[in-house]
Design a protein around this motif. Sequence first.
Motif, PDB file in Angstrom:
ATOM      1  N   ARG A  84      10.302  -8.111  -2.212  1.00 14.81           N
ATOM      2  CA  ARG A  84      10.185  -7.354  -3.465  1.00 14.81           C
ATOM      3  C   ARG A  84       9.072  -6.303  -3.357  1.00 14.81           C
ATOM      4  NH1 ARG A  84       9.730 -10.568  -9.037  1.00 14.81           N
ATOM      5  NH2 ARG A  84      11.884 -11.044  -8.588  1.00 14.81           N
ATOM      6  N   ILE A  85       7.950  -6.687  -2.736  1.00 14.40           N
ATOM      7  CA  ILE A  85       6.841  -5.732  -2.560  1.00 14.40           C
ATOM      8  C   ILE A  85       7.305  -4.569  -1.673  1.00 14.40           C
ATOM      9  CG2 ILE A  85       4.534  -5.400  -1.557  1.00 14.40           C
ATOM     10  CD1 ILE A  85       3.899  -8.326  -2.343  1.00 14.40           C
ATOM     11  N   ALA A  86       8.020  -4.911  -0.587  1.00 15.31           N
ATOM     12  CA  ALA A  86       8.474  -3.855   0.332  1.00 15.31           C
ATOM     13  C   ALA A  86       9.424  -2.896  -0.377  1.00 15.31           C
ATOM     14  CB  ALA A  86       9.161  -4.487   1.548  1.00 15.31           C
ATOM     15  N   ARG A  87      10.296  -3.443  -1.197  1.00 21.32           N
ATOM     16  CA  ARG A  87      11.234  -2.582  -1.939  1.00 21.32           C
ATOM     17  C   ARG A  87      10.471  -1.707  -2.938  1.00 21.32           C
ATOM     18  NH1 ARG A  87      15.279  -7.481  -1.815  1.00 21.32           N
ATOM     19  NH2 ARG A  87      16.803  -6.679  -0.331  1.00 21.32           N
TER      20      ARG A  87
ATOM     21  N   LEU B  57      16.304   1.726   4.511  1.00 17.78           N
ATOM     22  CA  LEU B  57      15.699   0.510   5.081  1.00 17.78           C
ATOM     23  C   LEU B  57      14.264   0.300   4.582  1.00 17.78           C
ATOM     24  CD1 LEU B  57      16.602  -1.725   6.956  1.00 17.78           C
ATOM     25  CD2 LEU B  57      15.794  -0.378   8.904  1.00 17.78           C
ATOM     26  N   ALA B  58      14.095  -0.638   3.666  1.00 13.96           N
ATOM     27  CA  ALA B  58      12.765  -0.922   3.098  1.00 13.96           C
ATOM     28  C   ALA B  58      11.905  -1.686   4.094  1.00 13.96           C
ATOM     29  CB  ALA B  58      12.922  -1.737   1.813  1.00 13.96           C
ATOM     30  N   ALA B  59      12.486  -2.694   4.741  1.00 14.44           N
ATOM     31  CA  ALA B  59      11.655  -3.541   5.619  1.00 14.44           C
ATOM     32  C   ALA B  59      12.459  -4.204   6.726  1.00 14.44           C
ATOM     33  CB  ALA B  59      10.952  -4.621   4.797  1.00 14.44           C
ATOM     34  N   ILE B  60      11.733  -4.441   7.796  1.00  9.26           N
ATOM     35  CA  ILE B  60      12.185  -5.331   8.869  1.00  9.26           C
ATOM     36  C   ILE B  60      11.532  -6.674   8.576  1.00  9.26           C
ATOM     37  CG2 ILE B  60      11.857  -5.856  11.324  1.00  9.26           C
ATOM     38  CD1 ILE B  60      13.745  -3.545  11.023  1.00  9.26           C
ATOM     39  N   LEU B  61      12.329  -7.726   8.563  1.00 13.23           N
ATOM     40  CA  LEU B  61      11.805  -9.087   8.321  1.00 13.23           C
ATOM     41  C   LEU B  61      12.034  -9.898   9.580  1.00 13.23           C
ATOM     42  CD1 LEU B  61      10.924 -11.514   6.494  1.00 13.23           C
ATOM     43  CD2 LEU B  61      13.303 -11.637   5.700  1.00 13.23           C
ATOM     44  N   VAL B  62      10.953 -10.325  10.229  1.00 10.78           N
ATOM     45  CA  VAL B  62      11.145 -11.017  11.516  1.00 10.78           C
ATOM     46  C   VAL B  62      10.021 -12.029  11.760  1.00 10.78           C
ATOM     47  CG1 VAL B  62       9.955  -9.181  12.845  1.00 10.78           C
ATOM     48  CG2 VAL B  62      11.635 -10.631  14.000  1.00 10.78           C
ATOM     49  N   GLU B  63      10.404 -13.155  12.351  1.00  8.60           N
ATOM     50  CA  GLU B  63       9.404 -14.145  12.772  1.00  8.60           C
ATOM     51  C   GLU B  63       8.846 -13.715  14.134  1.00  8.60           C
ATOM     52  OE1 GLU B  63      10.980 -18.404  12.440  1.00  8.60           O
ATOM     53  OE2 GLU B  63      12.755 -17.170  12.215  1.00  8.60           O
TER      54      GLU B  63
ATOM     55  N   THR C 240      -1.483  -5.346   3.849  1.00 14.00           N
ATOM     56  CA  THR C 240      -2.472  -4.282   3.985  1.00 14.00           C
ATOM     57  C   THR C 240      -2.760  -3.745   2.578  1.00 14.00           C
ATOM     58  OG1 THR C 240      -0.749  -2.611   4.185  1.00 14.00           O
ATOM     59  CG2 THR C 240      -1.541  -3.585   6.249  1.00 14.00           C
ATOM     60  N   PRO C 241      -3.908  -3.117   2.383  1.00 16.06           N
ATOM     61  CA  PRO C 241      -4.190  -2.524   1.068  1.00 16.06           C
ATOM     62  C   PRO C 241      -3.089  -1.541   0.667  1.00 16.06           C
ATOM     63  CG  PRO C 241      -6.184  -2.588   2.395  1.00 16.06           C
ATOM     64  CD  PRO C 241      -5.061  -3.027   3.304  1.00 16.06           C
ATOM     65  N   ALA C 242      -2.559  -0.787   1.636  1.00 12.43           N
ATOM     66  CA  ALA C 242      -1.514   0.194   1.295  1.00 12.43           C
ATOM     67  C   ALA C 242      -0.264  -0.517   0.779  1.00 12.43           C
ATOM     68  CB  ALA C 242      -1.177   1.043   2.518  1.00 12.43           C
ATOM     69  N   ALA C 243       0.155  -1.587   1.451  1.00 10.09           N
ATOM     70  CA  ALA C 243       1.368  -2.306   1.018  1.00 10.09           C
ATOM     71  C   ALA C 243       1.140  -2.985  -0.332  1.00 10.09           C
ATOM     72  CB  ALA C 243       1.781  -3.327   2.072  1.00 10.09           C
TER      73      ALA C 243
ATOM     74  N   GLU D 271      -0.679  -1.920  -2.749  1.00  8.17           N
ATOM     75  CA  GLU D 271      -0.982  -0.995  -3.847  1.00  8.17           C
ATOM     76  C   GLU D 271      -0.051  -1.237  -5.035  1.00  8.17           C
ATOM     77  OE1 GLU D 271      -1.577   3.034  -2.381  1.00  8.17           O
ATOM     78  OE2 GLU D 271      -1.233   3.698  -4.465  1.00  8.17           O
ATOM     79  N   VAL D 272       1.239  -1.475  -4.748  1.00  6.46           N
ATOM     80  CA  VAL D 272       2.196  -1.680  -5.852  1.00  6.46           C
ATOM     81  C   VAL D 272       1.938  -2.983  -6.606  1.00  6.46           C
ATOM     82  CG1 VAL D 272       4.113  -0.221  -5.077  1.00  6.46           C
ATOM     83  CG2 VAL D 272       3.893  -2.555  -4.160  1.00  6.46           C
ATOM     84  N   VAL D 273       1.268  -3.937  -5.934  1.00  6.90           N
ATOM     85  CA  VAL D 273       0.899  -5.169  -6.644  1.00  6.90           C
ATOM     86  C   VAL D 273      -0.333  -4.870  -7.498  1.00  6.90           C
ATOM     87  CG1 VAL D 273       0.200  -7.582  -6.390  1.00  6.90           C
ATOM     88  CG2 VAL D 273       1.816  -6.589  -4.755  1.00  6.90           C
ATOM     89  N   GLU D 274      -1.283  -4.174  -6.874  1.00  5.29           N
ATOM     90  CA  GLU D 274      -2.542  -3.920  -7.575  1.00  5.29           C
ATOM     91  C   GLU D 274      -2.376  -2.973  -8.764  1.00  5.29           C
ATOM     92  OE1 GLU D 274      -5.587  -5.041  -3.947  1.00  5.29           O
ATOM     93  OE2 GLU D 274      -5.001  -2.953  -4.185  1.00  5.29           O
ATOM     94  N   ASN D 275      -1.387  -2.054  -8.697  1.00  7.01           N
ATOM     95  CA  ASN D 275      -1.211  -1.164  -9.852  1.00  7.01           C
ATOM     96  C   ASN D 275      -0.145  -1.675 -10.836  1.00  7.01           C
ATOM     97  OD1 ASN D 275       1.349  -0.416  -8.915  1.00  7.01           O
ATOM     98  ND2 ASN D 275       0.640   1.472  -7.959  1.00  7.01           N
ATOM     99  N   GLY D 276       0.354  -2.884 -10.584  1.00  2.00           N
ATOM    100  CA  GLY D 276       1.249  -3.523 -11.548  1.00  2.00           C
ATOM    101  C   GLY D 276       2.714  -3.115 -11.437  1.00  2.00           C
ATOM    102  N   THR D 277       3.045  -2.227 -10.471  1.00  3.56           N
ATOM    103  CA  THR D 277       4.451  -1.831 -10.312  1.00  3.56           C
ATOM    104  C   THR D 277       5.305  -3.026  -9.909  1.00  3.56           C
ATOM    105  OG1 THR D 277       3.602   0.243  -9.446  1.00  3.56           O
ATOM    106  CG2 THR D 277       5.958  -0.126  -9.164  1.00  3.56           C
ATOM    107  N   VAL D 278       4.738  -3.872  -9.026  1.00  2.00           N
ATOM    108  CA  VAL D 278       5.443  -5.100  -8.622  1.00  2.00           C
ATOM    109  C   VAL D 278       4.606  -6.283  -9.107  1.00  2.00           C
ATOM    110  CG1 VAL D 278       6.254  -6.488  -6.670  1.00  2.00           C
ATOM    111  CG2 VAL D 278       6.476  -3.997  -6.590  1.00  2.00           C
ATOM    112  N   PRO D 279       4.935  -6.830 -10.267  1.00  2.00           N
ATOM    113  CA  PRO D 279       4.145  -7.964 -10.756  1.00  2.00           C
ATOM    114  C   PRO D 279       4.488  -9.258 -10.008  1.00  2.00           C
ATOM    115  CG  PRO D 279       5.875  -7.374 -12.329  1.00  2.00           C
ATOM    116  CD  PRO D 279       6.032  -6.458 -11.165  1.00  2.00           C
ATOM    117  N   CYS D 280       3.513 -10.151  -9.936  1.00  2.00           N
ATOM    118  CA  CYS D 280       3.752 -11.454  -9.291  1.00  2.00           C
ATOM    119  C   CYS D 280       3.784 -12.525 -10.386  1.00  2.00           C
ATOM    120  CB  CYS D 280       2.617 -11.790  -8.327  1.00  2.00           C
ATOM    121  SG  CYS D 280       2.440 -10.589  -7.021  1.00  2.00           S
ATOM    122  N   PHE D 281       4.679 -13.470 -10.251  1.00  2.00           N
ATOM    123  CA  PHE D 281       4.790 -14.552 -11.232  1.00  2.00           C
ATOM    124  C   PHE D 281       4.737 -15.913 -10.538  1.00  2.00           C
ATOM    125  CE2 PHE D 281       7.106 -10.956 -13.127  1.00  2.00           C
ATOM    126  CZ  PHE D 281       6.451 -10.855 -14.336  1.00  2.00           C
TER     127      PHE D 281
END
Length: 419
Positions: A116-119, A185-191, A266-269, A271-281
């Motif tokens: 969700r953060i990546a999107r 492509l928003a993200a690569i998800l890999v172990e 990273t702080p850049a990734a 940013e959307v959490v810190e500015n409330g665009t992507v809220p966490c619940f």
Amino acid sequence: MSALTVPFGISSSARSLPKLDGEDFVVARSKGARLFNTEGRNFVDYGMAMGATLLGHAHPAVVEACIAALENGPMPGFSNAIEDPAGAALARIGGERVTRATFATTGTEAVHLACRIARGATGRRLIAKAVGGYDGWFDPVRFGLTGSPEAERGNQRPVKEGTTLFRVNETADVDQLFDEMGEDLAAILVEPMLGNTGCLVPDRAFFEYLTQRARANGTLIIADEVMVGLRRGVRLVSEELGLLPDLVTLGKAIGSGVPVAAVLGTPAAFEVVENGTVPCFGTYHGNPLVASAVLATMAVLEDKLLYRRLFDWGAALRQAMTDAFAAEGIVAITTGFDSVFSLWFTDEAPRTYDEAKAKLQPDATRLVSESLRRNGVIALPAAWGRYFISASHGDAEMDVTVRAFRQAARDLAQSGFRG
Ligand SMILES: Cc1ncc(COP(=O)(O)O)c(C=O)c1O
């Protein structure tokens, strides 16, 4: 009709062990490196709660911290005094680059949040996950798993609910992915290590290439370290292997058996959490009980000698295992790391999903796990399974295990198996 209320008596089919010689395996108690079943027998454990305990079952420092948190009130709601210190302790894993953290309860939720953060950060929709990777059980990522039809090579790249697939160690496949779907492509998800593909560790050159293509395309990288997190030290396994993540999911070992997971970023990734665009619940996320478990775990892991002993012990076990089979004329190798690895009956480690699938020996794996269990050792029976060790495995456990492996190798040879 079953007499059980909980179907099969277990709420996650990944955790179920089949009956052996007519007997169920039900755990009454777990301590250190041992499981005690309801029949009163004890077993050396290599499931270690699917990796959810690295220190050993019921580690005293974690138990003590959790009791204190329970007595102090495990769920005050609102902001609590332990959450941010626990986040800071955990973020030590990310070093100087990946410095932000937020909590979840399970690895599945952490992956869900990271996607969700990546999107949110990219404004794109698509997540590409690795064929053979396991990133949790929510529908969009329960896709491309080992043995699934969509993991098979086809003419068209499969897409489901905003998720598509790519193949590790295949740069041509990665090129095609970016060329055809890069725009969305928003993200690569890999172990960093494909734990459910028999501990397949992709090549450094592949991870470096993947990082470079993702960067150039503005695609974020989510390293799913739910299984391997903390298993190679207090640092990112992905970075060590050449993959530079923007987001990292953690779970399992960070709570020593208490249900807690996290997303680092990273702080850049973030940013959307810190500015409330992507809220966490999440009602339970970061509550004092789980935050205390994380703090206590991270404090125990300050001891550098703990890792030295863990790695030496794991290396000795891997050697003893392959020696036991060699003594019976059976070629075996292990793949992965000294704290988590898989056993293969082949002379060369698989590099791709297709190679891994071709080298599977499910009957031999089952026979070995049954023989081990008869001799006091619990190992995951699945052909793609792996061995988790803990800081609590010591000399006594090594003795039991080596004896059990010698017997398992004899049993396997007697069955006519030659590899
Ligand atoms: C790499 C990886 N990601 C995510 C998960 C999902 O974690 P959980 O079972 O805590 O939801 C797992 C669980 O095995 C895992 O190994």
